[in-house]
Design an enzyme around this catalytic site. Structure first.
Site, mmCIF file in Angstrom:
data_model
loop_
_atom_site.group_PDB
_atom_site.id
_atom_site.type_symbol
_atom_site.label_atom_id
_atom_site.label_comp_id
_atom_site.label_asym_id
_atom_site.label_seq_id
_atom_site.Cartn_x
_atom_site.Cartn_y
_atom_site.Cartn_z
ATOM 1 N N HIS A 118 -10.064 1.664 -1.900
ATOM 2 C CA HIS A 118 -10.532 2.844 -1.176
ATOM 3 C C HIS A 118 -12.015 3.088 -1.426
ATOM 4 O O HIS A 118 -12.726 3.573 -0.542
ATOM 5 C CB HIS A 118 -9.734 4.077 -1.620
ATOM 6 C CG HIS A 118 -8.322 4.100 -1.148
ATOM 7 N ND1 HIS A 118 -7.830 5.060 -0.292
ATOM 8 C CD2 HIS A 118 -7.288 3.268 -1.406
ATOM 9 C CE1 HIS A 118 -6.549 4.830 -0.056
ATOM 10 N NE2 HIS A 118 -6.200 3.754 -0.729
ATOM 11 N N ASP A 178 -12.162 10.499 1.156
ATOM 12 C CA ASP A 178 -10.874 9.834 1.280
ATOM 13 C C ASP A 178 -9.793 10.845 1.628
ATOM 14 O O ASP A 178 -9.802 11.977 1.146
ATOM 15 C CB ASP A 178 -10.529 9.134 -0.037
ATOM 16 C CG ASP A 178 -9.385 8.156 0.112
ATOM 17 O OD1 ASP A 178 -8.220 8.601 0.138
ATOM 18 O OD2 ASP A 178 -9.647 6.942 0.221
ATOM 19 N N GLN A 222 -14.723 -11.734 -3.454
ATOM 20 C CA GLN A 222 -13.826 -12.234 -2.411
ATOM 21 C C GLN A 222 -14.545 -12.584 -1.112
ATOM 22 O O GLN A 222 -14.240 -13.607 -0.485
ATOM 23 C CB GLN A 222 -12.719 -11.207 -2.142
ATOM 24 C CG GLN A 222 -11.715 -11.661 -1.099
ATOM 25 C CD GLN A 222 -10.445 -10.845 -1.127
ATOM 26 O OE1 GLN A 222 -9.627 -11.000 -2.004
ATOM 27 N NE2 GLN A 222 -10.288 -9.967 -0.143
ATOM 28 N N GLU A 239 0.804 -0.111 4.381
ATOM 29 C CA GLU A 239 0.825 -0.487 5.805
ATOM 30 C C GLU A 239 0.580 -1.974 5.994
ATOM 31 O O GLU A 239 0.253 -2.428 7.094
ATOM 32 C CB GLU A 239 -0.218 0.343 6.563
ATOM 33 C CG GLU A 239 -1.618 -0.232 6.655
ATOM 34 C CD GLU A 239 -2.409 -0.244 5.364
ATOM 35 O OE1 GLU A 239 -3.577 -0.666 5.398
ATOM 36 O OE2 GLU A 239 -1.870 0.180 4.314
#
Length: 493
Positions: free
Chosen positions: A30, A131, A350, A389
């Site tokens: 997040h 958030d 990444q 999700e």
């Protein structure tokens, strides 16, 4: 420099309608996109805006390394909670996933320090971007006359899916028989199965679930009042779902598709961290382009030791070189990975790994950040969703975008489904399909490459995301300068 809220007036003497405050949840998945958003504002609008990121002392070092110098950092004290170990200020530091509800409850106690920070400023900021888990920020911002933009960390597709299904549950027959069904408000071509329903929706009826209770108590009644929704995606992927998403907020609210945010930030905020030597290891294999499969389940997903064992054996049996980021320090591989297998435990850069020419595919849990990073690098995905999700993201990538396929296990919100063991033979077969997949594999790679180009175009000069960011800034400024603001303050208080 990080400062306490009480010192904010001294550090930000000119805070006001040229000031944007960004408040991420203390969870890496997040936090990172909102750091990229703050960096994008500084890179593209630094001549007209000043940006402050709020965090807590234990997260300052991580945040500072990923922000350009003009972005200021304010550290609010992390609240003590009797169930949390001292010094734990981010979800990846939790010793057990069972402590997540306590962690979320602790973040809700940041309301008073946050209100104190806003009160310490000479004048209210132009906007707050926070958030969605930090639901208290909507109420505090409204009381201070500040527009709040919410951030969920999902695609418009998955977030609209969550909201739509929360209002109208799937047909009973579909739940039991795996029959695809249409989602209210979505294009007719989009159908899903019960296994693709996001976990929060599947668990919504369980009033005893502590995260469900937290969402009901602290989040849902405030989120829909937000002035807008920041979406880390771009029009080529998500334009069809933006209006659906907007319909769940107050009239006039916009879904701002401004991603991929790490590209919008000119990739200035990842840092050079590579403590495990992933990039030099990949450099040794640069002469074999596309030969390495990268494997990661992110920072939040728990994978059982039994599944890690099967995954390790399957990767070795696939015959492909692999780079695998494992979050567990207690697990030991049951097989020697050999010279063409590298297992790392620490931080992995990444995006740079996925962009490396030696990497040809990504085995992923399908968190949205990882999906975007894979697509922006043009890498097809073997999708292994586990929670949240992620199954909806896998649906989006496999069946709508066409840049991936699923490992084959059920991945609904049920614990039993999420923990179904995938054997080594299936792992090896699917990895070979990802890396050597014949005509189907070529089509998948072509789609991934198409999305890669579209992602870069979106954040480039004149691109849809660059224009959306410009329009967001313009609308915020005009609504406070006597222009044609979309809503009066009274409409969102």
């Amino acid at each position: 420099m990080a400062v306490a809220a009480a010192d904010a007036r001294e550090v930000l003497p000119g805070a006001g309608r040229d000031h944007v405050v960004v408040f991420p949840l203390m969870a890496k998945g997040h936090t990172l996109p909102l750091l990229h958003f703050a960096a994008a504002l500084a890179v593209h609008h630094g001549d007209e805006l000043r940006v402050t990121v709020l965090t807590t002392p234990g997260n300052v070092a991580f945040v500072r390394r990923r922000l350009p110098a003009p972005v200021r950092i304010v550290a609010l004290p992390f609240p003590a909670h009797p169930e949390l170990p001292a010094g734990v200020e981010s979800t990846d530091a939790l010793p057990s996933r069972s402590l997540l509800p306590a962690f979320l409850r602790a973040t809700a106690l940041l309301r008073e320090p946050f209100a104190g920070y806003l009160a310490s400023l000479p004048s209210p900021p132009l906007a707050l971007v926070s958030d969605f888990f930090l639901g208290f920020t909507q109420r505090v911002a409204s009381e201070a006359g500040v527009r709040r933009i919410t951030f969920h960390g999902m695609s418009a597709f998955s977030l609209a899916l969550c909201f739509s299904l929360a209002i109208k549950t799937p047909p009973a027959a579909s739940v039991h028989d795996g029959v695809p069904f249409r989602v209210p408000g979505f294009p007719e071509s989009v159908t899903i199965t019960a296994d693709e329903v996001p976990q929060a929706v599947a668990q919504a009826a369980d009033v005893d679930d502590p995260v469900t209770r937290f969402l009901a108590d602290e989040v849902r009644d405030w989120d829909y009042r937000s002035w807008g929704v920041l979406v880390n995606s771009f029009a080529a992927l998500d334009a069809d779902y933006a209006a659906i998403l907007e319909s769940f907020y107050l009239p006039g609210a916009r879904a701002w598709l401004v991603g991929p945010l790490f590209l919008a930030a000119a990739e200035s905020s990842e840092g050079d961290d590579d403590p495990e030597g992933c990039l030099p290891w990949l450099d040794e294999r640069a002469g074999r382009p596309g030969s390495v499969v990268y494997v990661s389940f992110g920072t939040e997903v728990h994978v059982s030791a039994a599944q890690l064992d099967e995954l390790a054996r399957g990767l070795v049996d696939s015959g492909h070189a692999f780079l695998w980021g494992v979050r567990s320090n207690a697990w030991a591989p049951p097989v020697d990975p050999g010279s063409d297998g590298k297992i790392v435990r620490g931080w992995v850069p990444q995006r740079r790994v996925l962009a490396h020419p030696a990497v040809g595919g990504f085995v992923s849990h399908c968190g949205w950040n990882s999906v975007l990073e894979s697509l922006a690098a043009g890498r097809p995905m073997l999708e292994w969703p586990v929670m949240a999700e992620q199954a909806a993201n896998a649906k989006h990538v496999a069946d709508i975008i066409g840049a991936g396929f699923r490992v084959g296990t059920k991945t609904s919100g049920s614990t039993a489904a999420a923990e179904a063991l995938v054997g080594r033979a299936q792992v090896a077969e699917k990895v070979r399909e990802l890396m050597d997949g014949g005509e189907a594999g070529r089509r998948m790679r072509a789609r991934a490459e198409h999305v890669r180009q579209a992602a870069r175009a979106a954040v480039g000069e004149g691109g849809t995301s660059r224009l959306a960011l410009r329009q967001l800034v313009d609308e915020l400024q005009s609504s406070h300068d006597g222009g044609d603001g979309r809503r009066s303050d009274q409409q969102y208080e």
